[in-house]
Write a protein that holds these residues in place. Structure first.
Motif, PDB file in Angstrom:
ATOM      1  N   ALA A  17      13.988 -21.007  -5.032  1.00 21.96           N
ATOM      2  CA  ALA A  17      13.571 -20.182  -4.494  1.00 21.96           C
ATOM      3  C   ALA A  17      13.858 -18.977  -4.446  1.00 21.96           C
ATOM      4  N   ALA A  18      15.589 -19.275  -4.277  1.00 24.89           N
ATOM      5  CA  ALA A  18      16.340 -17.484  -3.609  1.00 24.89           C
ATOM      6  C   ALA A  18      16.246 -17.204  -5.350  1.00 24.89           C
ATOM      7  N   ALA A  19      16.730 -17.580  -6.195  1.00 26.95           N
ATOM      8  CA  ALA A  19      17.343 -16.713  -7.417  1.00 26.95           C
ATOM      9  C   ALA A  19      15.448 -16.216  -8.270  1.00 26.95           C
ATOM     10  N   GLY A  20      14.357 -16.866  -7.993  1.00 26.92           N
ATOM     11  CA  GLY A  20      13.401 -16.688  -7.801  1.00 26.92           C
ATOM     12  C   GLY A  20      12.357 -15.866  -7.671  1.00 26.92           C
ATOM     13  N   SER A  21      12.362 -15.128  -6.088  1.00 28.59           N
ATOM     14  CA  SER A  21      12.002 -15.092  -5.212  1.00 28.59           C
ATOM     15  C   SER A  21      12.860 -13.252  -5.708  1.00 28.59           C
ATOM     16  N   ALA A  22      14.463 -13.019  -5.755  1.00 31.29           N
ATOM     17  CA  ALA A  22      14.541 -12.021  -6.963  1.00 31.29           C
ATOM     18  C   ALA A  22      14.641 -11.398  -7.640  1.00 31.29           C
ATOM     19  N   ALA A  23      14.528 -12.186  -8.785  1.00 31.39           N
ATOM     20  CA  ALA A  23      14.378 -12.157 -10.260  1.00 31.39           C
ATOM     21  C   ALA A  23      13.067 -10.474  -9.805  1.00 31.39           C
ATOM     22  N   TYR A  24      11.768 -11.137  -8.889  1.00 29.37           N
ATOM     23  CA  TYR A  24      10.996 -10.014  -9.336  1.00 29.37           C
ATOM     24  C   TYR A  24      10.435  -9.180  -7.675  1.00 29.37           C
ATOM     25  N   ASP A  25      10.867  -8.021  -7.810  1.00 27.94           N
ATOM     26  CA  ASP A  25      11.120  -6.728  -6.516  1.00 27.94           C
ATOM     27  C   ASP A  25       9.445  -6.784  -6.502  1.00 27.94           C
ATOM     28  N   GLU A  26       8.744  -6.746  -5.304  1.00 23.58           N
ATOM     29  CA  GLU A  26       7.384  -6.919  -4.386  1.00 23.58           C
ATOM     30  C   GLU A  26       7.511  -5.206  -4.428  1.00 23.58           C
ATOM     31  N   VAL A  27       5.594  -5.179  -4.190  1.00 28.74           N
ATOM     32  CA  VAL A  27       5.229  -4.143  -4.418  1.00 28.74           C
ATOM     33  C   VAL A  27       5.266  -3.455  -2.221  1.00 28.74           C
ATOM     34  N   LEU A  28       4.976  -2.406  -2.388  1.00 27.18           N
ATOM     35  CA  LEU A  28       5.219  -1.774  -1.129  1.00 27.18           C
ATOM     36  C   LEU A  28       3.716  -1.019  -1.069  1.00 27.18           C
ATOM     37  N   SER A  29       2.763  -1.452  -0.409  1.00 27.38           N
ATOM     38  CA  SER A  29       1.623  -0.898  -0.063  1.00 27.38           C
ATOM     39  C   SER A  29       1.864   0.750   0.813  1.00 27.38           C
ATOM     40  N   GLY A  30       1.074   1.905   0.024  1.00 22.43           N
ATOM     41  CA  GLY A  30       1.155   2.690   0.810  1.00 22.43           C
ATOM     42  C   GLY A  30       0.811   2.883   2.477  1.00 22.43           C
ATOM     43  N   THR A  31       0.161   2.385   2.917  1.00 17.57           N
ATOM     44  CA  THR A  31       0.607   2.138   4.109  1.00 17.57           C
ATOM     45  C   THR A  31       1.423   1.419   4.871  1.00 17.57           C
ATOM     46  N   ASP A  32       2.076   0.465   4.255  1.00 16.87           N
ATOM     47  CA  ASP A  32       3.222  -0.303   4.961  1.00 16.87           C
ATOM     48  C   ASP A  32       4.608   0.519   4.704  1.00 16.87           C
ATOM     49  N   ALA A  33       4.940   1.903   3.297  1.00 14.26           N
ATOM     50  CA  ALA A  33       5.425   2.760   2.970  1.00 14.26           C
ATOM     51  C   ALA A  33       5.504   4.234   3.880  1.00 14.26           C
ATOM     52  N   ALA A  34       3.859   4.357   4.295  1.00 12.54           N
ATOM     53  CA  ALA A  34       4.135   5.365   5.384  1.00 12.54           C
ATOM     54  C   ALA A  34       5.001   5.030   6.666  1.00 12.54           C
ATOM     55  N   ALA A  35       4.532   3.767   6.621  1.00 11.82           N
ATOM     56  CA  ALA A  35       4.722   3.245   8.410  1.00 11.82           C
ATOM     57  C   ALA A  35       6.536   3.613   8.685  1.00 11.82           C
ATOM     58  N   ILE A  36       6.303   2.732   7.475  1.00 11.44           N
ATOM     59  CA  ILE A  36       8.177   3.152   7.744  1.00 11.44           C
ATOM     60  C   ILE A  36       9.133   4.487   7.543  1.00 11.44           C
ATOM     61  N   ALA A  37       8.504   5.055   7.101  1.00 14.46           N
ATOM     62  CA  ALA A  37       8.490   7.239   7.365  1.00 14.46           C
ATOM     63  C   ALA A  37       8.529   7.911   8.654  1.00 14.46           C
ATOM     64  N   GLY A  38       7.357   7.039   9.319  1.00 15.96           N
ATOM     65  CA  GLY A  38       6.916   7.975  10.469  1.00 15.96           C
ATOM     66  C   GLY A  38       7.295   7.200  11.448  1.00 15.96           C
ATOM     67  N   LEU A  39       8.067   6.388  11.400  1.00 15.68           N
ATOM     68  CA  LEU A  39       9.156   6.021  12.301  1.00 15.68           C
ATOM     69  C   LEU A  39      10.359   6.603  12.438  1.00 15.68           C
ATOM     70  N   PHE A  40      10.409   7.957  10.943  1.00 17.53           N
ATOM     71  CA  PHE A  40      11.614   9.088  11.710  1.00 17.53           C
ATOM     72  C   PHE A  40      10.873   9.960  11.414  1.00 17.53           C
ATOM     73  N   ILE A  41       9.375  10.408  11.392  1.00 13.70           N
ATOM     74  CA  ILE A  41       9.208  12.015  11.419  1.00 13.70           C
ATOM     75  C   ILE A  41       8.581  11.603  12.988  1.00 13.70           C
ATOM     76  N   VAL A  42       8.782  13.307  13.714  1.00 11.12           N
ATOM     77  CA  VAL A  42       8.549  13.606  14.793  1.00 11.12           C
ATOM     78  C   VAL A  42       7.251  13.869  14.823  1.00 11.12           C
TER      79      VAL A  42
END
Length: 271
Positions: free
Chosen positions: A246-271
């Motif tokens: 499981a560990a090596a198998g998951s590490a061998a492929y990096d997963e995508v991040l949706s636009g929704t989730d990426a924007a939400a993460i950035a939004g934590l640091f936007i006034v």
């Protein structure tokens, strides 16, 4: 100056092969809610959280309209993330003795890369007939939960979170920029540089250069969204966990991040 020449000019990375400093751990910080993050997003980026997710399924009522919207929305999201990284490293480098002398060269070079990415994205959006989004006002304390410019360990934690977010976010927008081969090539080039940044910063925190089982590596709970879904082991019908564990198998492929989730993460640091 085109993106290839600009990035080549700023890509003297010979020093990245040297040994870098290690850091200690930081106690977990409470996770933030997505609703607060979305509310903090600037007008346009909040809308992008829905338009990017739907871009591939929309019907072109006017030929080319949806395709261009998906492309420019993806570039606006990338620009916001690059604005965030660019300002973060600028402030860190200007915060007196925050960054140890042995590590300053690394962050000076990363800062140059992020500045080049911002310049490219703004120029590209303009050439496509779309005004680049204005740089948001950032709060890198996330409402007082972090002190990255007085605590170097916290500075490294957020640097890792931002870089790991960028790597996944660029992959998540690949389908939306495929309509323009020139932009796609440049986006892939930026993506690989962000991955190099992420690996470097992770090692500066004594972590592995890759991610295993959605475990960011000694990261606070507030960063869980950055690593959510990284434990996937089924790739195009192939079970990597069965083949490699499981560990090596998951590490061998990096997963995508949706636009929704990426924007939400950035939004934590936007006034």
């Amino acid at each position: 100056m085109n993106i290839l020449k600009l990035l080549d000019k700023l890509s003297d990375d010979s020093f990245f092969t040297r040994q870098t400093s290690r850091s200690g751990s930081l106690s977990d910080i409470s996770a933030f809610g997505k609703k607060a993050a979305v509310a903090a997003l600037p007008l346009g980026l909040a809308g992008l959280m829905t338009t990017t997710a739907k871009a591939e399924t929309l019907t072109d009522t006017v030929p080319g309209t949806t395709m261009k919207s998906a492309l420019t929305d993806a570039l606006q999201l990338a620009l916001t993330l690059e604005y965030l990284e660019d300002e973060y490293y600028r402030l860190g480098l200007n915060a007196g003795t925050l960054i140890p002398t042995a590590d300053r060269t690394v962050f000076m070079q990363i800062s140059k890369h992020e500045a080049a990415h911002v310049a490219f994205l703004k120029s590209t959006l303009t050439s496509l007939g779309t005004a680049p989004a204005a740089k948001p006002t950032f709060d890198f304390t996330a409402g007082g939960s972090f002190t990255p410019f007085t605590n170097y360990q916290q500075f490294l934690i957020l640097a890792q979170a931002f870089e790991d977010t960028g790597v996944r976010a660029y992959k998540g927008q690949a389908g939306n920029v495929m309509s323009n081969k020139t932009v796609l090539q440049a986006a892939l080039q930026i993506h690989s540089v962000e991955a190099r940044h992420a690996s470097q910063v992770r090692r500066m925190r004594a972590n592995k250069g890759w991610i295993e089982l959605a475990n960011g590596g000694n990261m606070p709970a507030a960063t869980n969204a950055v690593y959510a879904g990284e434990d996937v082991t089924l790739q195009a019908g192939f079970n990597t966990a069965t083949a490699f564990g499981a560990a090596a198998g998951s590490a061998a492929y990096d997963e995508v991040l949706s636009g929704t989730d990426a924007a939400a993460i950035a939004g934590l640091f936007i006034v």
